[in-house]
Design a protein around this motif. Sequence first.
Motif, PDB file in Angstrom:
ATOM      1  N   LYS A   1       0.740  -1.268   0.066  1.00  0.00           N
ATOM      2  CA  LYS A   1      -0.083  -0.084  -0.070  1.00  0.00           C
ATOM      3  C   LYS A   1       1.067   1.256   0.036  1.00  0.00           C
ATOM      4  O   LYS A   1       0.551   2.154  -0.880  1.00  0.00           O
ATOM      5  CB  LYS A   1      -0.780  -0.063   1.241  1.00  0.00           C
ATOM      6  CG  LYS A   1      -1.817   1.069   1.668  1.00  0.00           C
ATOM      7  CD  LYS A   1      -2.487   0.984   2.553  1.00  0.00           C
ATOM      8  CE  LYS A   1      -3.450   2.509   2.957  1.00  0.00           C
ATOM      9  NZ  LYS A   1      -4.173   2.339   4.375  1.00  0.00           N
ATOM     10  N   HIS A   2       2.016   1.304   0.813  1.00  0.00           N
ATOM     11  CA  HIS A   2       2.293   2.646   1.118  1.00  0.00           C
ATOM     12  C   HIS A   2       3.818   2.673  -0.080  1.00  0.00           C
ATOM     13  O   HIS A   2       4.259   3.855  -0.122  1.00  0.00           O
ATOM     14  CB  HIS A   2       2.991   2.669   2.627  1.00  0.00           C
ATOM     15  CG  HIS A   2       2.093   2.800   3.398  1.00  0.00           C
ATOM     16  ND1 HIS A   2       1.154   4.051   3.575  1.00  0.00           N
ATOM     17  CD2 HIS A   2       1.338   2.030   4.277  1.00  0.00           C
ATOM     18  CE1 HIS A   2       0.171   3.790   4.211  1.00  0.00           C
ATOM     19  NE2 HIS A   2       0.187   2.528   4.799  1.00  0.00           N
ATOM     20  N   PHE A   3       4.495   1.531  -0.287  1.00  0.00           N
ATOM     21  CA  PHE A   3       5.522   1.600  -1.221  1.00  0.00           C
ATOM     22  C   PHE A   3       5.090   0.518  -2.681  1.00  0.00           C
ATOM     23  O   PHE A   3       5.835  -0.331  -2.738  1.00  0.00           O
ATOM     24  CB  PHE A   3       6.979   0.869  -0.620  1.00  0.00           C
ATOM     25  CG  PHE A   3       6.918   1.755   0.645  1.00  0.00           C
ATOM     26  CD1 PHE A   3       7.686   2.956   0.731  1.00  0.00           C
ATOM     27  CD2 PHE A   3       6.863   1.192   1.749  1.00  0.00           C
ATOM     28  CE1 PHE A   3       8.115   3.793   1.864  1.00  0.00           C
ATOM     29  CE2 PHE A   3       7.238   1.975   2.942  1.00  0.00           C
ATOM     30  CZ  PHE A   3       7.825   3.071   2.934  1.00  0.00           C
ATOM     31  N   PRO A   4       4.078   1.196  -3.455  1.00  0.00           N
ATOM     32  CA  PRO A   4       3.630   0.235  -4.316  1.00  0.00           C
ATOM     33  C   PRO A   4       4.731  -0.101  -5.627  1.00  0.00           C
ATOM     34  O   PRO A   4       4.655  -1.074  -6.139  1.00  0.00           O
ATOM     35  CB  PRO A   4       2.444   1.033  -5.186  1.00  0.00           C
ATOM     36  CG  PRO A   4       2.721   2.221  -4.618  1.00  0.00           C
ATOM     37  CD  PRO A   4       3.542   2.316  -3.327  1.00  0.00           C
ATOM     38  N   GLN A   5       5.861   0.727  -5.566  1.00  0.00           N
ATOM     39  CA  GLN A   5       6.887   0.558  -6.416  1.00  0.00           C
ATOM     40  C   GLN A   5       7.717  -0.689  -6.071  1.00  0.00           C
ATOM     41  O   GLN A   5       8.452  -1.026  -6.923  1.00  0.00           O
ATOM     42  CB  GLN A   5       7.635   1.864  -6.560  1.00  0.00           C
ATOM     43  CG  GLN A   5       8.643   2.001  -5.300  1.00  0.00           C
ATOM     44  CD  GLN A   5       7.918   2.705  -4.227  1.00  0.00           C
ATOM     45  OE1 GLN A   5       6.789   2.724  -4.089  1.00  0.00           O
ATOM     46  NE2 GLN A   5       8.682   3.152  -3.186  1.00  0.00           N
ATOM     47  N   MET A   6       7.534  -1.160  -4.953  1.00  0.00           N
ATOM     48  CA  MET A   6       8.343  -2.250  -4.431  1.00  0.00           C
ATOM     49  C   MET A   6       8.064  -3.658  -4.950  1.00  0.00           C
ATOM     50  O   MET A   6       8.913  -4.637  -4.788  1.00  0.00           O
ATOM     51  CB  MET A   6       8.440  -2.440  -3.044  1.00  0.00           C
ATOM     52  CG  MET A   6       9.430  -1.384  -2.360  1.00  0.00           C
ATOM     53  SD  MET A   6       9.777  -1.434  -0.834  1.00  0.00           S
ATOM     54  CE  MET A   6      10.856   0.143  -0.359  1.00  0.00           C
TER      55      MET A   6
ATOM     56  N   ASN B   1      11.437  -2.341   4.766  1.00  0.00           N
ATOM     57  CA  ASN B   1      10.494  -1.283   4.769  1.00  0.00           C
ATOM     58  C   ASN B   1       9.048  -1.649   5.497  1.00  0.00           C
ATOM     59  O   ASN B   1       8.111  -0.615   5.559  1.00  0.00           O
ATOM     60  CB  ASN B   1      10.320  -0.799   3.342  1.00  0.00           C
ATOM     61  CG  ASN B   1      11.423   0.043   3.050  1.00  0.00           C
ATOM     62  OD1 ASN B   1      11.224   1.207   3.811  1.00  0.00           O
ATOM     63  ND2 ASN B   1      12.379  -0.164   2.178  1.00  0.00           N
ATOM     64  N   ILE B   2       8.878  -3.021   5.936  1.00  0.00           N
ATOM     65  CA  ILE B   2       7.828  -3.168   6.864  1.00  0.00           C
ATOM     66  C   ILE B   2       7.489  -1.935   8.025  1.00  0.00           C
ATOM     67  O   ILE B   2       6.535  -1.641   8.114  1.00  0.00           O
ATOM     68  CB  ILE B   2       7.788  -4.394   7.362  1.00  0.00           C
ATOM     69  CG1 ILE B   2       7.528  -5.524   6.305  1.00  0.00           C
ATOM     70  CG2 ILE B   2       6.444  -4.670   8.333  1.00  0.00           C
ATOM     71  CD1 ILE B   2       7.655  -6.916   6.750  1.00  0.00           C
ATOM     72  N   THR B   3       8.890  -1.658   8.644  1.00  0.00           N
ATOM     73  CA  THR B   3       8.613  -0.623   9.693  1.00  0.00           C
ATOM     74  C   THR B   3       8.265   0.569   9.167  1.00  0.00           C
ATOM     75  O   THR B   3       7.457   1.407   9.889  1.00  0.00           O
ATOM     76  CB  THR B   3      10.164  -0.558  10.346  1.00  0.00           C
ATOM     77  OG1 THR B   3      10.582  -1.981  10.586  1.00  0.00           O
ATOM     78  CG2 THR B   3      10.186   0.294  11.642  1.00  0.00           C
TER      79      THR B   3
END
Length: 471
Positions: free
Chosen positions: A263-268, A331-333
């Motif tokens: 959701k927060h880093f869709p580019q990943m 990047n979960i944190t």
Amino acid sequence: MNEFLNKLSTIVGSTHIQTTGDLTKYEEDWRKRARGKALAVISPGTTREVSLLVKACLEERVSIVPQGGNTSMVVGSIPNDSGTQILLSMQRMNKVRAIDAANLTMTVESGSVLQQVQQSAEKAGFLFPLSLGSQGSCTIGGNLSTNAGGTQVVRYGNARDLCLGLEVVSANGEIWNGLSGLRKDNTGYDLKNLYVGSEGTLGIITAATLKLYPLPAAKLTAWAGVQSIEQAVELLGLAHKMLGPALSGFEVMGQFALSLVDKHFPQMKVPLWKENPYCILLEASDNESESHARTLFEGLMQKAIEAGVITDAVIAESLAQAKALWLIRENITMAQAAQGLNIKHDISIPVSQIPPFVMHTDALITQKIEGVRIVNFGHLGDGNLHYNVQAPQGIDPKIFLQTYEHDINALVYDSVMKFGGSISAEHGVGSLKVNSLKDYKDPTALSIMRSIKQALDPHNIMNPGRVINAL
Ligand code: FAD
Ligand code: MLT
Ligand code: ZN
């Protein structure tokens, strides 16, 4: 008080003492759970300066909060809001003092940023294996003071296991030079291991001698999907059996945790998360060659698919792909921070007890709060879960925390005890867990800890109120 600050200023130089301006980066904790107010932020440049500062503070009974990168997860490194504490920022003390190639050790100052220590080791042809998501800003002093864990513990152990010697300024301002590179030294009490994990409550670590390892010939990373936490633990067993000591990372990530990254880093581009309740990130560090590692890894994945332990897997084909997979995990944190405050846990459970723990605790929490979301992820290889609890959709996270934090902590910690675990695996106690420690740590152990604190810091000037209430 001005006279006192003038004295400190003459010790470090007037440019290294701050009392005004924006001090947010020193006074606010990383998770934005608390903000304090320092009497002054002081940045010493040498061990002698630290010693003189401590002596001056002791004379006036002014307490000191040591700080490295201020990435503490448990509100351990910021001053309280009294405006009377000295915030001692160690960041200027960041030199590599020595590398001893034959002894496989390096000695660094405690304000050295972890990533820079890793890079200095690599430049000299070695590996310093401690790896954390915060490695771009956390410091060796902070790592040792919290006994940090991270993602390589399954193979190399935690910060404590990677440290052979320390230089410390004690709470009365004396300098203890314990920078030994010895792997054997039975000359009495283990002072190094007393300061490691003491979270700045016994003294200030100014330098450390660390273990180095040969750089592995190859590192491979894979990502696998599993249908349950039981299968995650089964895969760990298979990985130990088939990779042996080459297994250097084994991280578990629950579906909701990965949905936050998506959701927060869709580019990943998170692989396999939609169709699997858990995904696993595995790493092998091989001392022979990349093809040897790949053969081992492919054998493991083949066997795991045949046995029905995993549903699917991808093995990174390049360093860039491996980095991209690790970035998702790390990047979960950040994704959680972007989602809002949550009730954070950092627990360890014997690996064998993790499936029953998760089943039991998930059921209790979801029965208690309708729609609650569990952000379960962590270092499964060493039995450490970040079993975090997020507000139901549409509920203000702040109000959720105010209403439920106490009860949810009690529920999770009771469950941790039931399954033989610990309420702090790697982040430490800080301020956030001081009260819980009273309820969940053996009373005799607490009493011994209090005696140690009173003996080494009788005036309670070192990071008071953290870890234990000394008085
Ligand atoms: P600080 O936060 O500045 O201080 C931490 C504690 O150590 C405080 O009590 C402080 O007073 C004391 N201290 C600091 N320096 C000294 C010193 N020189 N002498 C005496 N006491 C000192 N932690 C893990 O264990 N594993 C992880 O995987 C992990 N991942 C993280 C990922 C992110 C994104 C973030 C933000 C944090 C993560 N952490 C992790 C938590 C944190 O990074 C570690 O606890 C780290 O070891 C703290 O280092 P620091 O230099 O920032 O210390
Ligand atoms: C991690 O494993 O990513 C860290 O311990 C940080 C966290 O718990 O959020
Ligand atoms: Zn962690």
